[in-house]
Design a protein around this motif. Structure first.
Motif, PDB file in Angstrom:
ATOM      1  N   LEU A 147      14.915   9.820 -34.980  1.00  0.00           N
ATOM      2  CA  LEU A 147      16.245   9.789 -35.593  1.00  0.00           C
ATOM      3  C   LEU A 147      16.598   8.376 -36.047  1.00  0.00           C
ATOM      4  O   LEU A 147      16.562   7.441 -35.254  1.00  0.00           O
ATOM      5  CB  LEU A 147      17.301  10.304 -34.608  1.00  0.00           C
ATOM      6  CG  LEU A 147      18.719  10.496 -35.182  1.00  0.00           C
ATOM      7  CD1 LEU A 147      18.728  11.591 -36.249  1.00  0.00           C
ATOM      8  CD2 LEU A 147      19.708  10.843 -34.066  1.00  0.00           C
ATOM      9  N   GLU A 148      16.931   8.233 -37.329  1.00  0.00           N
ATOM     10  CA  GLU A 148      17.229   6.928 -37.908  1.00  0.00           C
ATOM     11  C   GLU A 148      18.712   6.729 -38.191  1.00  0.00           C
ATOM     12  O   GLU A 148      19.239   5.633 -38.017  1.00  0.00           O
ATOM     13  CB  GLU A 148      16.455   6.761 -39.223  1.00  0.00           C
ATOM     14  CG  GLU A 148      14.947   6.797 -39.060  1.00  0.00           C
ATOM     15  CD  GLU A 148      14.231   6.842 -40.398  1.00  0.00           C
ATOM     16  OE1 GLU A 148      14.925   6.903 -41.449  1.00  0.00           O
ATOM     17  OE2 GLU A 148      12.993   6.814 -40.411  1.00  0.00           O
ATOM     18  N   ARG A 149      19.411   7.788 -38.615  1.00  0.00           N
ATOM     19  CA  ARG A 149      20.802   7.624 -39.001  1.00  0.00           C
ATOM     20  C   ARG A 149      21.529   8.951 -38.842  1.00  0.00           C
ATOM     21  O   ARG A 149      20.916  10.021 -38.892  1.00  0.00           O
ATOM     22  CB  ARG A 149      20.922   7.111 -40.435  1.00  0.00           C
ATOM     23  CG  ARG A 149      20.360   8.002 -41.485  1.00  0.00           C
ATOM     24  CD  ARG A 149      20.110   7.255 -42.804  1.00  0.00           C
ATOM     25  NE  ARG A 149      19.800   8.174 -43.896  1.00  0.00           N
ATOM     26  CZ  ARG A 149      18.616   8.737 -44.072  1.00  0.00           C
ATOM     27  NH1 ARG A 149      17.627   8.499 -43.225  1.00  0.00           N
ATOM     28  NH2 ARG A 149      18.419   9.555 -45.091  1.00  0.00           N
ATOM     29  N   THR A 150      22.844   8.848 -38.671  1.00  0.00           N
ATOM     30  CA  THR A 150      23.666  10.044 -38.544  1.00  0.00           C
ATOM     31  C   THR A 150      25.017   9.806 -39.183  1.00  0.00           C
ATOM     32  O   THR A 150      25.574   8.708 -39.093  1.00  0.00           O
ATOM     33  CB  THR A 150      23.847  10.450 -37.067  1.00  0.00           C
ATOM     34  OG1 THR A 150      24.606  11.653 -36.996  1.00  0.00           O
ATOM     35  CG2 THR A 150      24.551   9.376 -36.264  1.00  0.00           C
ATOM     36  N   VAL A 151      25.528  10.816 -39.843  1.00  0.00           N
ATOM     37  CA  VAL A 151      26.879  10.784 -40.390  1.00  0.00           C
ATOM     38  C   VAL A 151      27.816  11.407 -39.366  1.00  0.00           C
ATOM     39  O   VAL A 151      27.536  12.493 -38.841  1.00  0.00           O
ATOM     40  CB  VAL A 151      26.968  11.550 -41.719  1.00  0.00           C
ATOM     41  CG1 VAL A 151      28.420  11.711 -42.162  1.00  0.00           C
ATOM     42  CG2 VAL A 151      26.185  10.821 -42.798  1.00  0.00           C
ATOM     43  N   ILE A 152      28.909  10.710 -39.064  1.00  0.00           N
ATOM     44  CA  ILE A 152      29.894  11.220 -38.119  1.00  0.00           C
ATOM     45  C   ILE A 152      31.225  11.325 -38.847  1.00  0.00           C
ATOM     46  O   ILE A 152      31.712  10.347 -39.425  1.00  0.00           O
ATOM     47  CB  ILE A 152      30.017  10.316 -36.881  1.00  0.00           C
ATOM     48  CG1 ILE A 152      28.686  10.292 -36.134  1.00  0.00           C
ATOM     49  CG2 ILE A 152      31.133  10.817 -35.966  1.00  0.00           C
ATOM     50  CD1 ILE A 152      28.694   9.436 -34.881  1.00  0.00           C
ATOM     51  N   GLY A 153      31.804  12.498 -38.838  1.00  0.00           N
ATOM     52  CA  GLY A 153      33.082  12.736 -39.490  1.00  0.00           C
ATOM     53  C   GLY A 153      33.802  13.878 -38.819  1.00  0.00           C
ATOM     54  O   GLY A 153      33.479  14.257 -37.700  1.00  0.00           O
ATOM     55  N   GLY A 154      34.765  14.466 -39.521  1.00  0.00           N
ATOM     56  CA  GLY A 154      35.562  15.533 -38.942  1.00  0.00           C
ATOM     57  C   GLY A 154      36.740  14.993 -38.160  1.00  0.00           C
ATOM     58  O   GLY A 154      37.818  15.564 -38.140  1.00  0.00           O
ATOM     59  N   SER A 155      36.551  13.891 -37.478  1.00  0.00           N
ATOM     60  CA  SER A 155      37.591  13.079 -36.857  1.00  0.00           C
ATOM     61  C   SER A 155      36.976  11.699 -36.669  1.00  0.00           C
ATOM     62  O   SER A 155      35.781  11.510 -36.891  1.00  0.00           O
ATOM     63  CB  SER A 155      38.079  13.672 -35.530  1.00  0.00           C
ATOM     64  OG  SER A 155      37.030  13.773 -34.609  1.00  0.00           O
ATOM     65  N   ALA A 156      37.802  10.750 -36.283  1.00  0.00           N
ATOM     66  CA  ALA A 156      37.321   9.374 -36.189  1.00  0.00           C
ATOM     67  C   ALA A 156      36.175   9.250 -35.197  1.00  0.00           C
ATOM     68  O   ALA A 156      36.194   9.844 -34.123  1.00  0.00           O
ATOM     69  CB  ALA A 156      38.464   8.457 -35.767  1.00  0.00           C
ATOM     70  N   CYS A 157      35.181   8.490 -35.564  1.00  0.00           N
ATOM     71  CA  CYS A 157      34.090   8.196 -34.644  1.00  0.00           C
ATOM     72  C   CYS A 157      34.591   7.224 -33.586  1.00  0.00           C
ATOM     73  O   CYS A 157      34.994   6.101 -33.913  1.00  0.00           O
ATOM     74  CB  CYS A 157      32.914   7.591 -35.392  1.00  0.00           C
ATOM     75  SG  CYS A 157      31.569   7.057 -34.320  1.00  0.00           S
ATOM     76  N   PRO A 158      34.602   7.612 -32.306  1.00  0.00           N
ATOM     77  CA  PRO A 158      35.064   6.687 -31.268  1.00  0.00           C
ATOM     78  C   PRO A 158      34.217   5.416 -31.263  1.00  0.00           C
ATOM     79  O   PRO A 158      32.988   5.485 -31.398  1.00  0.00           O
ATOM     80  CB  PRO A 158      34.877   7.490 -29.973  1.00  0.00           C
ATOM     81  CG  PRO A 158      34.827   8.914 -30.409  1.00  0.00           C
ATOM     82  CD  PRO A 158      34.195   8.915 -31.763  1.00  0.00           C
ATOM     83  N   PRO A 159      34.844   4.251 -31.141  1.00  0.00           N
ATOM     84  CA  PRO A 159      34.061   3.009 -31.109  1.00  0.00           C
ATOM     85  C   PRO A 159      32.947   3.018 -30.073  1.00  0.00           C
ATOM     86  O   PRO A 159      31.866   2.486 -30.319  1.00  0.00           O
ATOM     87  CB  PRO A 159      35.124   1.952 -30.786  1.00  0.00           C
ATOM     88  CG  PRO A 159      36.399   2.513 -31.325  1.00  0.00           C
ATOM     89  CD  PRO A 159      36.292   4.002 -31.089  1.00  0.00           C
ATOM     90  N   ALA A 160      33.205   3.632 -28.908  1.00  0.00           N
ATOM     91  CA  ALA A 160      32.172   3.684 -27.871  1.00  0.00           C
ATOM     92  C   ALA A 160      30.960   4.479 -28.325  1.00  0.00           C
ATOM     93  O   ALA A 160      29.811   4.146 -27.990  1.00  0.00           O
ATOM     94  CB  ALA A 160      32.745   4.288 -26.587  1.00  0.00           C
TER      95      ALA A 160
END
Length: 577
Positions: free
Chosen positions: A299-312
């Motif tokens: 796994l190299e990269r991932t898109v996170i959305g739908g709600s804010a990506c938590p900083p942690a």
């Protein structure tokens, strides 16, 4: 005046079927791998997918499906659902994906509003179909996405998908379709009233696929192995089922099993390089990684959305597992991608804390999206990263009006998103607030108004307000603030029990606070901003239980999220109108 000189290029329409044809011809041996509802792993190729999509097209034509008719799906991410995407749109019908997580009454409204002709469904939704069918008179048939051996025993007469396809050979040429004709119908979540439909065109779907696949967006290529965790019923899985075949990327479809162990096993077995999903699902994945000591080998990269990506979460992915996180935002009304975070070479050289602050914003617009912020007077505000105003967008992948509506929501040709934001000189979007008071929990919207209306229906309640409170696992959860009627009494548990069978379980507030009065404006409106400020440090019982979650934000992080800017994520964004 001299007429403009016309280009001398072929007039080939931009249609969805061209994406699958391209993949079948030039990446025909590339795999599509699906974890099936039946429990096994299914493998075939883009070439196989096109043949079966054409079999479905032949079958639908045999059922007298006409161009423009809506064919609905209630299904997880799998190869049959992918065939439905292309088999329906390929003959000029409209693929209407329905979110099965909605309350049944909402699904009934959506099916009837769309006037769906047929509904294709995964077998776990058989009980739901039995509930829906008597209330959906326009539906001519229900099709179980399985074979006869696995067809569920139901009250509703249903067809078997495989039996439907069997008589046809797939020797079929996609018809020529007007690129401006409808392709997909996706509904908002109905957070303030009934859900509303966004009716995409072939042209908009194709342009969105081009924009999504670009290096400054999802950056897909034929070298990628793509696992969309985001459901295909959720705004077309953020366009991945179109962008992946455009790029010739291998697709891995996880079905219904989205727990951390199942996802990690599938990622490792299929050598997944790219994934996309909401924070809640990734919390489970990363919790599994921490508990077992597992690693990502591909796994190299991932898109996170739908709600804010938590900083942690961003820190964990990037610092512990060396996986690039692409923060993103969008709306159903935008097809849905709006912005993604990709740093320029200069920005990538900035100090680590500065880079991290940029990555926690919403990023730059993808190709086909323009945006601006306006003040209360409707005038555009400067892109200085300081001035904030109402965010408006426009572009060929943004709706002009809602499905079936006589009027358009556009203001001077721009779509008002309902968000308040800043734009900096480099085009970075930062959403600072919401203009409406919906609550985003685990990538899904909750209507504060609907929650309040149910509370007010209780005989002991005089007035109620529902506001979002920060949560370490779900980003936000609803808190109910209640004024009791004189001489009446009700306990917290009694009031929460009152919600049973009135809303889906995850809409039920996590806590109740009783007060003597609620703050109002001079015109009698609730001042929810004051309530959010007053209860921003409130610790929900469920938040206390989640404190030992390995990726839960610290109390300071949660407090900062509640008090400071609220970031939005990608397409699960819904209309708040």
């Amino acid at each position: 005046m001299t007429a403009p000189l016309q280009g001398q290029m072929m007039d080939v329409p931009l249609t969805v079927s061209a994406l699958l044809t391209h993949a079948a011809r030039f990446y025909g041996s590339v795999e599509i791998v699906s974890r099936r509802i039946e429990g096994d792993l299914h493998r075939y190729t883009y070439r196989d997918c096109e043949r079966r999509a054409k079999q479905l097209a032949q079958a639908l034509l045999g059922l007298d499906v006409q161009p423009g008719e809506r064919i609905a799906t209630l299904a997880w991410n799998g190869y049959r659902h992918l065939e439905a995407y292309y088999g329906t749109t390929g003959i000029g019908a409209v693929c209407h994906t329905i979110n099965p997580r909605l309350f049944p009454d909402q699904i009934v409204f959506i099916i009837n509003d769309a006037q769906d002709s047929y509904v294709l469904f995964d077998t776990p939704f058989a009980p739901l179909v039995d509930m829906l069918a008597p209330q959906c008179p326009h539906v001519r048939g229900w099709i179980a996405l399985t074979d006869d051996a696995h067809r569920p025993d139901m009250r509703t007469p249903v067809l078997s998908y495989e039996t439907l396809l069997a008589p046809h050979d797939g020797a079929f040429d996609w018809p020529r379709i007007d690129e401006r004709s409808a392709s997909y119908l996706c509904y908002t979540s109905g957070t303030t009233g009934h859900p509303k439909g966004a009716l995409y065109s072939h042209r908009s779907t194709m342009l969105h696929a081009y924009g999504a696949a670009l290096p400054n967006a999802l950056a897909l290529s034929a070298r990628d192995v793509v696992l969309p965790v985001v459901p295909m019923f959720h705004v077309n899985a953020w366009g991945i089922p179109h962008a992946a075949p455009l790029a010739g990327a291998k697709l891995v479809l996880p079905g219904k099993d989205l727990d951390g162990r199942s996802l990690h096993e599938l990622m490792e077995a299929e050598r997944v390089t790219f994934s996309a999903g909401v924070p809640t699902v990734y919390l489970g994945l990363l919790a599994h990684m921490k508990e077992t000591g597992a690693r990502f080998s591909s796994l190299e990269r991932t898109v996170i959305g739908g709600s804010a990506c938590p900083p942690a979460m961003l820190r964990t992915f990037e610092d512990d597992y060396r996986v690039e996180v692409i923060h993103a935002w969008g709306m159903t009304e935008m097809s849905p991608l709006g912005t993604l975070v990709k740093l320029t070479s200069e920005e990538a050289q900035r100090p680590p804390l500065v880079r991290r602050a940029l990555r926690e914003k919403q990023g730059r617009a993808v190709f086909s999206v323009d945006m601006k912020i306006v003040g209360d007077d409707g005038q555009e505000l400067p892109w200085d990263g300081v001035a904030f105003g109402d965010l408006h967008v426009r572009g060929p992948c943004v709706i002009d009006r809602y499905y079936g509506a006589d009027t358009s929501p556009l203001i001077d040709g721009w779509f008002p998103t309902g968000d308040v934001a800043t734009l900096d000189p480099d085009g970075f979007l930062h959403i600072t607030d919401r203009s409406k008071d919906v609550i985003k929990s685990g990538g899904e919207w909750i209507s504060s108004i609907d929650v309040e209306n149910i509370a007010i229906a209780h005989p002991a309640v005089a007035e109620a307000a529902c506001v979002a409170v920060a949560h370490p696992r779900w980003t936000e959860r609803p808190l109910l603030v209640v004024v009791k009627r004189p001489h009446a009494d009700v306990t917290r548990d009694e009031l929460l029990a009152f919600y049973t069978d009135k809303v889906v379980r995850w809409w039920i507030p996590d806590d109740v606070v009783f007060v003597d009065e609620l703050p109002h404006t001079a015109t009698g409106k609730l001042q929810k901003l004051k309530l959010r400020e007053q209860y921003r440090h409130h610790r929900l019982p469920s938040a206390l239980a989640a404190d030992d979650c390995p990726l839960a934000d610290s109390t300071a992080d949660a407090d900062a999220r509640a008090a400071g800017p609220v970031h939005e994520g990608i397409p699960a964004r819904r209309s708040r109108r």
